[in-house]
Scaffold this motif. Structure first.
Motif, mmCIF file in Angstrom:
data_model
loop_
_atom_site.group_PDB
_atom_site.id
_atom_site.type_symbol
_atom_site.label_atom_id
_atom_site.label_comp_id
_atom_site.label_asym_id
_atom_site.label_seq_id
_atom_site.Cartn_x
_atom_site.Cartn_y
_atom_site.Cartn_z
ATOM 1 N N ALA A 228 0.846 -1.207 0.000
ATOM 2 C CA ALA A 228 0.000 0.000 0.000
ATOM 3 C C ALA A 228 0.877 1.251 0.000
ATOM 4 N N TYR A 229 1.891 1.259 0.845
ATOM 5 C CA TYR A 229 2.770 2.428 0.984
ATOM 6 C C TYR A 229 3.543 2.691 -0.306
ATOM 7 N N VAL A 230 4.135 1.638 -0.866
ATOM 8 C CA VAL A 230 4.945 1.795 -2.081
ATOM 9 C C VAL A 230 4.065 2.270 -3.240
ATOM 10 N N THR A 231 2.878 1.702 -3.347
ATOM 11 C CA THR A 231 1.969 2.105 -4.422
ATOM 12 C C THR A 231 1.556 3.569 -4.260
ATOM 13 N N ALA A 232 1.239 3.945 -3.017
ATOM 14 C CA ALA A 232 0.779 5.314 -2.769
ATOM 15 C C ALA A 232 1.885 6.330 -3.059
ATOM 16 N N LYS A 233 3.096 6.062 -2.577
ATOM 17 C CA LYS A 233 4.174 7.032 -2.792
ATOM 18 C C LYS A 233 4.518 7.146 -4.281
ATOM 19 N N THR A 234 4.423 6.032 -4.997
ATOM 20 C CA THR A 234 4.680 6.078 -6.441
ATOM 21 C C THR A 234 3.628 6.933 -7.137
ATOM 22 N N ALA A 235 2.381 6.755 -6.739
ATOM 23 C CA ALA A 235 1.299 7.563 -7.320
ATOM 24 C C ALA A 235 1.476 9.036 -6.959
ATOM 25 N N LEU A 236 1.894 9.290 -5.731
ATOM 26 C CA LEU A 236 2.093 10.683 -5.296
ATOM 27 C C LEU A 236 3.158 11.373 -6.150
ATOM 28 N N GLU A 237 4.209 10.645 -6.460
ATOM 29 C CA GLU A 237 5.268 11.232 -7.295
ATOM 30 C C GLU A 237 4.767 11.498 -8.715
ATOM 31 N N ALA A 238 4.002 10.565 -9.265
ATOM 32 C CA ALA A 238 3.463 10.766 -10.621
ATOM 33 C C ALA A 238 2.528 11.972 -10.637
ATOM 34 N N HIS A 239 1.690 12.050 -9.613
ATOM 35 C CA HIS A 239 0.777 13.202 -9.482
ATOM 36 C C HIS A 239 1.575 14.503 -9.457
ATOM 37 N N THR A 240 2.670 14.519 -8.704
ATOM 38 C CA THR A 240 3.458 15.745 -8.526
ATOM 39 C C THR A 240 4.117 16.174 -9.830
ATOM 40 N N VAL A 241 4.750 15.221 -10.493
ATOM 41 C CA VAL A 241 5.485 15.561 -11.718
ATOM 42 C C VAL A 241 4.508 15.983 -12.823
ATOM 43 N N LEU B 43 1.570 17.410 -12.296
ATOM 44 C CA LEU B 43 1.085 18.746 -11.924
ATOM 45 C C LEU B 43 2.145 19.798 -12.228
ATOM 46 N N ALA B 44 3.405 19.462 -11.997
ATOM 47 C CA ALA B 44 4.497 20.401 -12.266
ATOM 48 C C ALA B 44 4.491 20.816 -13.732
ATOM 49 N N ALA B 45 4.283 19.839 -14.601
ATOM 50 C CA ALA B 45 4.243 20.161 -16.033
ATOM 51 C C ALA B 45 3.075 21.100 -16.332
ATOM 52 N N GLU B 46 1.973 20.887 -15.637
ATOM 53 C CA GLU B 46 0.784 21.709 -15.867
ATOM 54 C C GLU B 46 0.992 23.161 -15.425
ATOM 55 N N VAL B 47 1.729 23.372 -14.328
ATOM 56 C CA VAL B 47 1.867 24.743 -13.792
ATOM 57 C C VAL B 47 3.153 25.427 -14.263
ATOM 58 N N ARG B 48 3.913 24.750 -15.106
ATOM 59 C CA ARG B 48 5.190 25.338 -15.558
ATOM 60 C C ARG B 48 4.978 26.755 -16.101
ATOM 61 N N GLY B 49 5.828 27.678 -15.673
ATOM 62 C CA GLY B 49 5.757 29.046 -16.184
ATOM 63 C C GLY B 49 4.813 29.961 -15.415
ATOM 64 N N THR B 50 4.154 29.421 -14.386
ATOM 65 C CA THR B 50 3.179 30.243 -13.647
ATOM 66 C C THR B 50 3.779 30.896 -12.407
ATOM 67 N N GLY B 51 4.986 30.479 -12.017
ATOM 68 C CA GLY B 51 5.550 30.943 -10.747
ATOM 69 C C GLY B 51 5.282 29.965 -9.613
ATOM 70 N N VAL B 52 4.411 28.998 -9.871
ATOM 71 C CA VAL B 52 4.144 27.936 -8.892
ATOM 72 C C VAL B 52 4.974 26.720 -9.293
ATOM 73 N N THR B 53 5.588 26.080 -8.315
ATOM 74 C CA THR B 53 6.331 24.851 -8.609
ATOM 75 C C THR B 53 5.800 23.707 -7.757
ATOM 76 N N ALA B 54 5.987 22.501 -8.257
ATOM 77 C CA ALA B 54 5.611 21.293 -7.512
ATOM 78 C C ALA B 54 6.775 20.315 -7.596
#
Ligand SMILES: NC(=O)c1ccc[n+]([C@@H]2O[C@H](COP(=O)([O-])OP(=O)(O)OC[C@H]3O[C@@H](n4cnc5c(N)ncnc54)[C@H](OP(=O)(O)O)[C@@H]3O)[C@@H](O)[C@H]2O)c1
Length: 257
Positions: free
Chosen positions: A164-177, A179-190
């Motif tokens: 459960a932990y390994v799956t969740a942390k892997t998903a959290l990283e995918a979510h973050t990266v 989202l980072a691509a989505e907000v690129r150039g806005t001044g917000v970073t993830a």
């Protein structure tokens, strides 16, 4: 609410929300942020622990706002975002640190409801909190989102009994990266932060489990790491994060190890 006076090298005038701030890595991150000038909103379930962290934050001359809440409650993130905004102002820096390592053990013995609840806490709650706070960050053209992950994502087969932990942390990283691509150039970073192997209550809790319940190999691994003195302090881990946070990195995996 305060007017931002952010200088670029400290977090003076910035407001940070740290989840899981009552102890361990979250407390150390909160105190380190306070030392660099940020005002702190502190969230976990244990109000007494949050009060202790708040005292440490205030000892640095920073403001602290204590927010006891259970992120296991699906309604909590939206309510938390509203309360912080109303009582303390917009959040410039969000550190999604709260997480649970359970359920541990052979996967066939795990209650699917417990597995799903841990996924809710470790992935859905940080996602919901981020999405609730992001509009203000985008409006002001500056924001920092940090999702605390784990080195296990680089070695998913190394934590047998921690599906459960390994799956969740892997998903959290995918979510973050993503989202980072989505907000690129806005001044917000993830960005993702992997804090290393840290001497905290989470590690002690694992060592305190019956080896048969979580799997002897997993128990032996955590007991041995502790006995060998290989764990770093929460303060060491927090400093590694704070050294990276002022920069413009976006979509990065910041690894202490
Ligand atoms: N320690 C390590 O070696 C290590 C290694 C890799 C990654 N990490 C990650 O680092 C982060 C911090 O870990 P830690 O070792 O400092 O853990 P910890 O000592 O167990 O602290 C976890 C914090 O999260 C809070 N929390 C847990 N469930 C919550 C809930 N339902 N609602 C709100 N808050 C909740 C806890 O407070 P309450 O129980 O009072 O709510 C506590 O403040 C986690 O994301 C963990 O996965 C840790």
């Amino acid at each position: 609410m305060t007017t931002s006076t952010f200088s670029g090298t400290t977090f003076s005038g910035r407001t940070a929300l740290v989840t899981g701030a009552g102890r361990g890595i979250g407390r150390a991150i909160a105190v380190e942020l306070a030392g660099r000038g940020a005002r702190l909103a502190l969230l976990s379930r244990s109000a007494g622990q949050l009060d202790e962290t708040a005292a440490l934050v205030r000892s640095h001359g920073s403001e602290a706002y204590v927010l006891p809440a259970d992120l296991g409650d699906r309604e909590a993130p939206a309510g938390v975002a509203r309360r912080v905004f109303d009582d303390f102002g917009p959040v410039d820096i969000l550190v999604n640190n709260a997480a649970v390592v359970w359920p541990l053990g052979p996967s066939v013995s795990i209650d699917p409801a417990a597995w799903a609840h841990s996924f809710d806490l470790n992935v859905s709650a940080p996602m919901a909190l981020t999405f609730a706070l992001l509009p203000d960050q985008l409006r002001q053209g500056w924001g920092r989102v940090v999702n605390v992950s784990s080195g296990v994502v680089a070695r998913p087969g190394s934590m047998i009994g921690g599906n459960a932990y390994v799956t969740a942390k892997t998903a959290l990283e995918a979510h973050t990266v993503n989202l980072a691509a989505e907000v690129r150039g806005t001044g917000v970073t993830a960005n993702v932060f992997r804090p290393g192997s840290v001497d905290t209550g989470m590690q002690a809790w694992i060592r305190g489990q019956e080896p048969e319940a979580i799997g002897p190999a997993l128990h032996e691994r955590f007991t041995r790491t502790y006995a060998e003195g290989a764990l770093i302090t929460p303060e060491h881990s927090a400093r590694a994060l704070l050294d990276r946070l002022p920069g413009d990195d976006n979509g990065q995996i910041w690894d202490v190890a």
